[in-house]
Design a protein around this motif. Structure first.
Motif, PDB file in Angstrom:
ATOM      1  N   CYS A   1      11.032   1.877   2.164  1.00 44.11           N
ATOM      2  CA  CYS A   1      11.856   2.215   0.997  1.00 44.11           C
ATOM      3  C   CYS A   1      12.934   1.147   0.812  1.00 44.11           C
ATOM      4  CB  CYS A   1      12.489   3.582   1.233  1.00 44.11           C
ATOM      5  SG  CYS A   1      13.894   3.951   0.163  1.00 44.11           S
TER       6      CYS A   1
ATOM      7  N   HIS B   1       4.969  -0.993   0.252  1.00 43.08           N
ATOM      8  CA  HIS B   1       5.703   0.201  -0.191  1.00 43.08           C
ATOM      9  C   HIS B   1       5.055   0.881  -1.394  1.00 43.08           C
ATOM     10  CE1 HIS B   1       8.887   3.040  -0.601  1.00 43.08           C
ATOM     11  NE2 HIS B   1       9.089   2.703  -1.856  1.00 43.08           N
TER      12      HIS B   1
ATOM     13  N   HIS C   1      19.077   7.193  -6.020  1.00 44.85           N
ATOM     14  CA  HIS C   1      18.060   7.086  -4.968  1.00 44.85           C
ATOM     15  C   HIS C   1      18.663   7.167  -3.562  1.00 44.85           C
ATOM     16  CE1 HIS C   1      14.064   6.400  -3.554  1.00 44.85           C
ATOM     17  NE2 HIS C   1      14.416   5.332  -2.879  1.00 44.85           N
TER      18      HIS C   1
HETATM   19 FE1  FES Z   1      10.539   3.753  -3.005  1.00 47.61          FE
HETATM   20 FE2  FES Z   1      12.918   4.215  -1.840  1.00 47.61          FE
HETATM   21  S1  FES Z   1      11.156   5.450  -1.826  1.00 47.61           S
HETATM   22  S2  FES Z   1      12.317   2.595  -3.115  1.00 47.61           S
END
Ligand code: FES
Length: 260
Positions: free
Chosen positions: A105, A146, A227
């Motif tokens: 991530c 990712h 996020h």
């Molecule tokens: Fe994809 Fe954090 S889960 S950028």
């Protein structure tokens, strides 16, 4: 590649950093928070016990889906096809992908590069390493997977939603509320992913020709600015959900029932 702090052409400042604020506090909080969570999760995953509440069909996300021979039959919604060796987690089909998703991530990369790698520990503070190679070669070049881990994580969120829906069939208790809050937060974190945002709106020349993707991209973008918070909130909801179900399964207390 040399560290940017020691590159030729940089000002000749002998002090390690000119920052006078507590720049070390965020990395320290990250070390303590992530360290505690990983320790808890590791112990729970290898405990192989107290993951299922028969009366209310509560299954902790750390054991979902339960796929080893050791799993309680009612909790094994997708079959028991892996051997029950101690070293194999009961959710062996999902945990490696979830780990990959979080490890790669973009936010967690920033967090653990700073807190654990000290590369660099903070803005305007030099690297803890003499050389800096970034993510250009083995092993960190694998951070590029990712976007694929995102697809796996989305499927796992569907499975978690399925678990919450199955438990709902038994009535309504505090456990159901906790399961649903966790699922909603997991979806918010997963959809706020930078890769998801790119899938939603990337490579488009004209949003006006793709109104549905534009709406989805707008929604994802609104989540995306949160996020980091969602990354931490979901660590909290995952641990809380697991702990609550473990406590019920172990008989420490009873579920608070709202509708039976
Ligand atoms: Fe994809 Fe954090 S889960 S950028």
């Amino acid at each position: 590649m040399t560290s940017t702090a020691t590159r030729p052409g940089r000002a000749a400042i002998t002090a390690r950093t000119l920052r006078t604020d507590r720049w070390w506090l965020p990395p320290l909080i990250t070390v303590v928070g992530l360290g505690a969570w990983v320790t808890y999760a590791t112990v729970r995953v290898f405990l192989h016990d107290d993951y299922w509440v028969e009366a209310y069909h509560y299954l902790t996300p750390f054991y979902s889906p339960c796929v080893t021979e050791r799993c309680v039959e009612e909790a094994a919604h997708f079959g028991r096809f892996l051997p029950g060796w101690w070293i194999i987690p009961d959710a062996a089909m999902t945990l490696p992908f979830l780990l990959l998703f979080r490890l790669t991530c973009y936010y967690y990369r920033k967090a653990y590069y700073r807190a654990f790698w000290l590369s660099p520990p903070a803005c305007a503070v030099p690297d803890g390493h003499r050389r800096y190679t970034g993510e250009t070669r083995f092993p960190l070049i694998f951070q590029n997977v990712h976007r694929y881990a995102f697809y796996a994580a989305a499927i796992i969120s569907v499975i978690n939603t399925y678990d919450a829906a199955l438990a709902q069939a038994t009535g309504l208790g505090l456990g159901n509320v906790i399961l649903w809050v966790n699922v909603i937060m997991l979806w918010a974190y997963t959809l706020s992913c930078h890769s998801c945002r790119h899938i939603a709106g990337g490579r488009l020349k004209h949003f006006s020709k793709h109104p549905i993707r534009y709406r989805f991209w707008t929604f994802v973008s609104a989540l995306n600015v949160r996020h980091m918070q969602l990354a931490w909130i979901t660590l909290g909801t995952l641990a809380l959900t697991d702990f609550y179900i473990m406590a019920l399964a172990a008989g420490w207390f009873s579920d608070l029932r709202i509708i039976n």
